[in-house]
Design a protein around this motif. Sequence first.
Motif, short mmCIF file in Angstrom:
data_model
loop_
_atom_site.label_atom_id
_atom_site.label_comp_id
_atom_site.label_asym_id
_atom_site.label_seq_id
_atom_site.Cartn_x
_atom_site.Cartn_y
_atom_site.Cartn_z
N LEU A 1 -2.32 -3.52 13.13
CA LEU A 1 -2.95 -4.82 13.19
C LEU A 1 -4.44 -4.65 12.97
CD1 LEU A 1 -2.31 -7.89 14.88
CD2 LEU A 1 -4.32 -6.82 15.85
N VAL A 2 -5.01 -5.54 12.18
CA VAL A 2 -6.46 -5.54 11.95
C VAL A 2 -6.97 -6.95 12.25
CG1 VAL A 2 -8.33 -5.14 10.30
CG2 VAL A 2 -6.20 -3.80 10.13
N ASP A 3 -7.99 -7.01 13.09
CA ASP A 3 -8.62 -8.26 13.52
C ASP A 3 -10.05 -8.22 12.99
OD1 ASP A 3 -9.82 -10.33 15.01
OD2 ASP A 3 -9.81 -9.17 16.86
N ALA A 4 -10.42 -9.20 12.18
CA ALA A 4 -11.75 -9.21 11.58
C ALA A 4 -12.33 -10.63 11.59
CB ALA A 4 -11.69 -8.70 10.14
N VAL A 5 -13.66 -10.70 11.57
CA VAL A 5 -14.36 -11.98 11.54
C VAL A 5 -15.38 -11.94 10.41
CG1 VAL A 5 -15.84 -13.59 12.79
CG2 VAL A 5 -14.04 -12.37 14.00
N LEU A 6 -15.23 -12.87 9.46
CA LEU A 6 -16.18 -12.97 8.35
C LEU A 6 -17.48 -13.59 8.84
CD1 LEU A 6 -13.81 -14.36 5.59
CD2 LEU A 6 -14.74 -12.05 5.75
N GLY A 7 -18.58 -13.16 8.23
CA GLY A 7 -19.89 -13.73 8.54
C GLY A 7 -20.49 -13.27 9.85
N HIS A 8 -20.02 -12.14 10.35
CA HIS A 8 -20.57 -11.59 11.59
C HIS A 8 -20.82 -10.10 11.40
CE1 HIS A 8 -21.44 -11.51 15.84
NE2 HIS A 8 -20.73 -10.43 15.92
N PRO A 9 -21.93 -9.56 11.78
CA PRO A 9 -23.03 -10.14 12.54
C PRO A 9 -24.02 -10.94 11.69
CG PRO A 9 -23.43 -7.81 12.26
CD PRO A 9 -22.09 -8.11 11.65
N HIS A 10 -23.86 -10.97 10.37
CA HIS A 10 -24.67 -11.84 9.51
C HIS A 10 -23.77 -12.37 8.40
CE1 HIS A 10 -24.97 -8.61 6.50
NE2 HIS A 10 -25.22 -7.79 7.52
N ARG B 1 -1.17 10.31 9.35
CA ARG B 1 -0.65 10.63 8.02
C ARG B 1 -1.23 9.74 6.93
NH1 ARG B 1 5.61 10.78 8.77
NH2 ARG B 1 5.51 10.52 6.53
N GLY B 2 -2.44 9.20 7.20
CA GLY B 2 -3.14 8.47 6.16
C GLY B 2 -2.90 6.98 6.10
N LEU B 3 -2.06 6.43 6.97
CA LEU B 3 -1.79 5.00 6.93
C LEU B 3 -3.07 4.19 7.18
CD1 LEU B 3 0.54 2.67 7.06
CD2 LEU B 3 -0.09 2.72 9.45
N GLY B 4 -3.80 4.52 8.23
CA GLY B 4 -5.04 3.80 8.54
C GLY B 4 -6.04 3.86 7.40
N THR B 5 -6.19 5.04 6.81
CA THR B 5 -7.13 5.20 5.70
C THR B 5 -6.70 4.38 4.50
OG1 THR B 5 -7.70 7.41 6.47
CG2 THR B 5 -8.18 6.90 4.17
N ALA B 6 -5.41 4.37 4.19
CA ALA B 6 -4.91 3.59 3.05
C ALA B 6 -5.14 2.10 3.27
CB ALA B 6 -3.43 3.88 2.82
N VAL B 7 -4.85 1.60 4.46
CA VAL B 7 -5.03 0.18 4.76
C VAL B 7 -6.52 -0.16 4.74
CG1 VAL B 7 -4.77 -1.58 6.56
CG2 VAL B 7 -2.86 -0.06 6.00
N ALA B 8 -7.33 0.67 5.39
CA ALA B 8 -8.79 0.42 5.42
C ALA B 8 -9.36 0.41 4.01
CB ALA B 8 -9.49 1.47 6.27
N VAL C 1 0.85 -1.19 0.00
CA VAL C 1 0.00 0.00 0.00
C VAL C 1 0.89 1.24 0.00
CG1 VAL C 1 -1.82 1.20 1.27
CG2 VAL C 1 -1.69 -1.29 1.37
N ALA C 2 0.63 2.15 -0.94
CA ALA C 2 1.38 3.40 -0.99
C ALA C 2 0.85 4.35 0.09
CB ALA C 2 1.22 4.04 -2.36
N THR C 3 1.76 4.90 0.90
CA THR C 3 1.38 5.85 1.95
C THR C 3 2.41 6.97 2.01
OG1 THR C 3 2.68 4.86 3.75
CG2 THR C 3 0.50 3.89 3.33
N ASP C 4 2.16 7.94 2.87
CA ASP C 4 3.12 9.02 3.10
C ASP C 4 4.42 8.50 3.71
OD1 ASP C 4 1.28 10.79 2.12
OD2 ASP C 4 0.76 11.66 4.06
N TYR C 5 4.38 7.29 4.28
CA TYR C 5 5.57 6.68 4.87
C TYR C 5 6.37 5.90 3.84
CZ TYR C 5 3.17 7.68 9.21
OH TYR C 5 2.54 8.34 10.23
N GLY C 6 5.85 5.81 2.63
CA GLY C 6 6.42 4.94 1.62
C GLY C 6 5.58 3.69 1.56
N PRO C 7 6.05 2.67 0.86
CA PRO C 7 5.26 1.46 0.74
C PRO C 7 5.14 0.72 2.08
CG PRO C 7 7.37 1.20 -0.39
CD PRO C 7 7.30 2.61 0.12
N ILE C 8 3.93 0.38 2.41
CA ILE C 8 3.61 -0.37 3.62
C ILE C 8 3.05 -1.71 3.17
CG2 ILE C 8 2.09 -0.47 5.65
CD1 ILE C 8 4.25 1.65 5.96
N VAL C 9 3.42 -2.77 3.86
CA VAL C 9 2.95 -4.11 3.51
C VAL C 9 1.86 -4.52 4.50
CG1 VAL C 9 3.61 -6.55 3.36
CG2 VAL C 9 5.12 -4.77 2.43
N VAL C 10 0.77 -5.01 3.96
CA VAL C 10 -0.32 -5.59 4.75
C VAL C 10 -0.30 -7.08 4.46
CG1 VAL C 10 -2.80 -5.62 5.21
CG2 VAL C 10 -1.68 -3.47 4.56
#
Length: 189
Positions: A90-99, A117-124, A15-24
């Motif tokens: 870190l992102v913690d997610a559960v598929l199929g919830h709440p439906h 500086r936009g990192l969260g927005t870029a990842v989201a 992901v391109a960010t103001d910090y440079g490339p970030i890996v998710v």
Amino acid sequence: MRSAASKLGRVIWTVATDYGPIVVREQIEPDDEPGILELFAACDDWFEAVTGGPSGHGDVQGLFYSLPEGRSFEDKRLFTVRDGDKIVGLVDAVLGHPHRNAVAVGQFLVAPSHRGRGLGTAVASVLVGEARAAGLEEVTATAHDAWPAGQAFLRALGFAIGPVTEPAGNRATTSGEPAVRRATLSLGA
């Protein structure tokens, strides 16, 4: 904005960010625990605000075992956000919830060194795009009254913030935790 690659069964986005490339990277490995513990310690401001106490080893272990009723380990998705070799999110997610056509985000942490500086927005944006491409209809998250920056972040992404509800999600809660609200983002056309 991103490129996706699969390596050893893991999905990796750059992901391109103001910090440079970030890996998710999807999927946490045992070698990641020290980096996640370091991230959690750096994010103690968030833990203190939303849980009333600092992070600990149990919080890392809870990432793997805390699931909402009716969901299984196959539904759990854990993503690390890396600046070089350092875990900065870190992102913690559960598929199929709440439906069944939804995904619930339990934690979305960004190290203080990388906030604002936009990192969260870029990842989201990448992860929401992936959810949409997978045919999901809704993303939910918890919006804590004790963490106004998180609520502002969710609103900026287009989430609607609902009324106060019981603490819920995919982690164990402690007594005395501040009130939370469900935030909802429709992925419909």
